[in-house]
Design an enzyme around this catalytic site. Structure first.
Site, PDB file in Angstrom:
ATOM      1  N   THR A  26       7.029   0.978  -0.737  1.00 18.17           N
ATOM      2  CA  THR A  26       7.158   0.063  -1.877  1.00 18.17           C
ATOM      3  C   THR A  26       8.365   0.440  -2.728  1.00 18.17           C
ATOM      4  O   THR A  26       9.133  -0.430  -3.152  1.00 18.17           O
ATOM      5  CB  THR A  26       5.878   0.083  -2.736  1.00 18.17           C
ATOM      6  OG1 THR A  26       4.761  -0.165  -1.888  1.00 18.17           O
ATOM      7  CG2 THR A  26       5.913  -0.971  -3.812  1.00 18.17           C
TER       8      THR A  26
ATOM      9  N   LYS B 161       4.597  -9.353   1.618  1.00 13.86           N
ATOM     10  CA  LYS B 161       3.727  -8.251   2.045  1.00 13.86           C
ATOM     11  C   LYS B 161       2.546  -8.902   2.747  1.00 13.86           C
ATOM     12  O   LYS B 161       1.809  -9.699   2.139  1.00 13.86           O
ATOM     13  CB  LYS B 161       3.296  -7.448   0.805  1.00 13.86           C
ATOM     14  CG  LYS B 161       2.266  -6.378   1.052  1.00 13.86           C
ATOM     15  CD  LYS B 161       2.792  -4.972   0.981  1.00 13.86           C
ATOM     16  CE  LYS B 161       1.692  -3.993   1.387  1.00 13.86           C
ATOM     17  NZ  LYS B 161       2.144  -2.628   1.565  1.00 13.86           N
TER      18      LYS B 161
ATOM     19  N   ASP C 223       1.632  -2.902  -5.224  1.00 13.53           N
ATOM     20  CA  ASP C 223       2.783  -3.271  -4.374  1.00 13.53           C
ATOM     21  C   ASP C 223       3.299  -4.685  -4.638  1.00 13.53           C
ATOM     22  O   ASP C 223       4.489  -4.892  -4.882  1.00 13.53           O
ATOM     23  CB  ASP C 223       2.396  -3.173  -2.889  1.00 13.53           C
ATOM     24  CG  ASP C 223       2.159  -1.748  -2.441  1.00 13.53           C
ATOM     25  OD1 ASP C 223       1.991  -0.874  -3.308  1.00 13.53           O
ATOM     26  OD2 ASP C 223       2.158  -1.508  -1.220  1.00 13.53           O
TER      27      ASP C 223
ATOM     28  N   GLY D 278       5.790  -3.505   5.143  1.00 13.69           N
ATOM     29  CA  GLY D 278       4.665  -3.337   6.049  1.00 13.69           C
ATOM     30  C   GLY D 278       3.465  -2.742   5.322  1.00 13.69           C
ATOM     31  O   GLY D 278       3.443  -2.625   4.092  1.00 13.69           O
TER      32      GLY D 278
ATOM     33  N   GLY E 296       0.870   0.641   5.484  1.00 16.58           N
ATOM     34  CA  GLY E 296       0.659   1.951   6.122  1.00 16.58           C
ATOM     35  C   GLY E 296       1.840   2.344   6.986  1.00 16.58           C
ATOM     36  O   GLY E 296       2.995   2.220   6.573  1.00 16.58           O
TER      37      GLY E 296
HETATM   38  N1  LIG Z   1      12.299   7.478  -4.322  1.00 19.34           N
HETATM   39  C1  LIG Z   1      11.133   7.671  -4.959  1.00 19.34           C
HETATM   40  N2  LIG Z   1      11.119   7.807  -6.313  1.00 19.34           N
HETATM   41  C2  LIG Z   1       9.967   7.993  -6.981  1.00 19.34           C
HETATM   42  N3  LIG Z   1       8.766   8.100  -6.395  1.00 19.34           N
HETATM   43  C3  LIG Z   1       8.720   8.001  -5.054  1.00 19.34           C
HETATM   44  C4  LIG Z   1       9.896   7.773  -4.280  1.00 19.34           C
HETATM   45  N4  LIG Z   1       9.530   7.694  -2.976  1.00 19.34           N
HETATM   46  C5  LIG Z   1       8.186   7.854  -2.952  1.00 19.34           C
HETATM   47  N5  LIG Z   1       7.699   8.042  -4.190  1.00 19.34           N
HETATM   48  C6  LIG Z   1       6.298   8.262  -4.614  1.00 19.34           C
HETATM   49  O1  LIG Z   1       5.497   8.332  -3.454  1.00 19.34           O
HETATM   50  C7  LIG Z   1       4.290   7.637  -3.666  1.00 19.34           C
HETATM   51  C8  LIG Z   1       4.104   6.586  -2.613  1.00 19.34           C
HETATM   52  O2  LIG Z   1       5.130   5.613  -2.714  1.00 19.34           O
HETATM   53  P1  LIG Z   1       4.893   4.109  -2.275  1.00 19.34           P
HETATM   54  O3  LIG Z   1       6.217   3.454  -2.311  1.00 19.34           O
HETATM   55  O4  LIG Z   1       3.804   3.502  -3.057  1.00 19.34           O
HETATM   56  O5  LIG Z   1       4.400   4.355  -0.777  1.00 19.34           O
HETATM   57  P2  LIG Z   1       3.886   3.303   0.305  1.00 19.34           P
HETATM   58  O6  LIG Z   1       4.335   1.945  -0.130  1.00 19.34           O
HETATM   59  O7  LIG Z   1       4.531   3.722   1.588  1.00 19.34           O
HETATM   60  O8  LIG Z   1       2.404   3.452   0.359  1.00 19.34           O
HETATM   61  C9  LIG Z   1       4.345   7.024  -5.037  1.00 19.34           C
HETATM   62  O9  LIG Z   1       3.590   7.827  -5.904  1.00 19.34           O
HETATM   63  C10 LIG Z   1       5.778   7.052  -5.392  1.00 19.34           C
HETATM   64  O10 LIG Z   1       5.911   7.197  -6.758  1.00 19.34           O
HETATM   65 MG   LIG Z   2       3.295   0.179  -0.552  1.00 24.59          MG
END
Ligand SMILES: Nc1ncnc2c1ncn2[C@@H]1O[C@H](COP(=O)(O)OP(=O)(O)O)[C@@H](O)[C@H]1O
Ligand SMILES: [Mg+2]
Length: 239
Positions: free
Chosen positions: A23, A44, A60, A124, A126
């Site tokens: 995300t 999404k 998201d 996507g 997961g």
């Molecule tokens: N570049 C980034 N800057 C800040 N937080 C990040 C970054 N990459 C991942 N995170 C942290 O990792 C966690 C998961 O990120 P997220 O984008 O929600 O994952 P996914 O969409 O793959 O489930 C969140 O708590 C997010 O804040």
């Molecule tokens: Mg996500």
């Protein structure tokens, strides 16, 4: 079902696991592309975990909608409360997800994006082999859409194995891998993190780009982080 021609300027963001940064990466890309004056669209297929406690970051579809200036309900039509895989979330809710419906919704988003000359980023769910339905994975969706994939991966310990497995799976399914993005990339990466980046690039024969830490879920900091990525080249390369 609609045809599945390659849609220029669109990509699907997957990851080595859930909670890796899809995300944040998708929102950073969308924010950077929008800030550069190019219209964007987010999609999404399924959102799960809407009943999870507040993390300080929007859900998201809410964050993607914010950066793409859309309504959250335009980003996804399918939301479930529990933070579980879509196939189980649907089962717990007593409904059945139909892969053809999810595919049609993604095609519709891509068709609208093409019509409006928008870049479409599909986040996507997961990882690449996460089940969307009892018999179909995110990988099946990406393959049916003929979309190049961007792989979000962790910078730290374990990431080489997870990332190479994901690349191997993507290529076996005939997907084009645009790049791997290590996120969040620390200001001062350790020796191991720097080595992970070059090792994944070499062993995976893939471009690896770092995405900096984004402190808050606003469009401006997301766009700044997204602008460190070579998204112009990725889009120009037919992605
Ligand atoms: N570049 C980034 N800057 C800040 N937080 C990040 C970054 N990459 C991942 N995170 C942290 O990792 C966690 C998961 O990120 P997220 O984008 O929600 O994952 P996914 O969409 O793959 O489930 C969140 O708590 C997010 O804040
Ligand atoms: Mg996500």
């Amino acid at each position: 079902m609609t045809g599945s021609a390659l849609v220029t300027g669109s990509m699907l963001v997957t990851a080595t696991d859930t909670g890796v940064g899809k995300t944040v990466l998708s929102a950073s890309l969308l924010a950077a592309i929008a800030a550069a004056g190019k219209p964007v669209r987010a999609h999404k297929p399924v959102v799960t975990g809407t009943e999870e406690p507040d993390t300080g970051w929007p859900k998201d579809h809410e964050l993607l909608a914010q950066v793409a200036r859309m309504d959250p309900h335009e980003v996804t039509r399918v939301c479930f409360g529990p933070a579980v895989s879509p196939h189980l979330a649907a089962e717990l809710a007593g409904v059945q997800l139909d892969f053809d419906d999810l595919l049609a919704a993604a095609h519709a988003a891509l068709a609208t994006a093409t019509e409006r000359e928008q870049v479409c980023v599909i986040e996507g769910v997961g990882g690449l082999l996460t089940p969307l339905t009892a018999n179909h994975t995110v990988c099946d969706l990406a393959a049916a859409l003929h979309l190049p994939v961007l792989v979000a991966a962790r910078p730290g310990l374990g990431t080489i194995n997870h990332t190479l497995l994901t690349l191997s799976c993507a290529r076996a399914a005939g997907l084009t891998v645009c790049a791997v993005v290590l996120t969040p990339w620390p200001d001062q990466p350790s020796t191991m993190e720097r080595s992970n980046l070059t090792t994944i690039a070499r062993m995976g024969s893939v471009e690896v780009a770092p995405l900096p830490f984004v402190a808050s879920p606003q469009s401006a900091p997301l766009a700044r982080a997204g602008d460190t990525l070579p998204w112009r080249r990725w889009l120009a390369a037919g992605t």
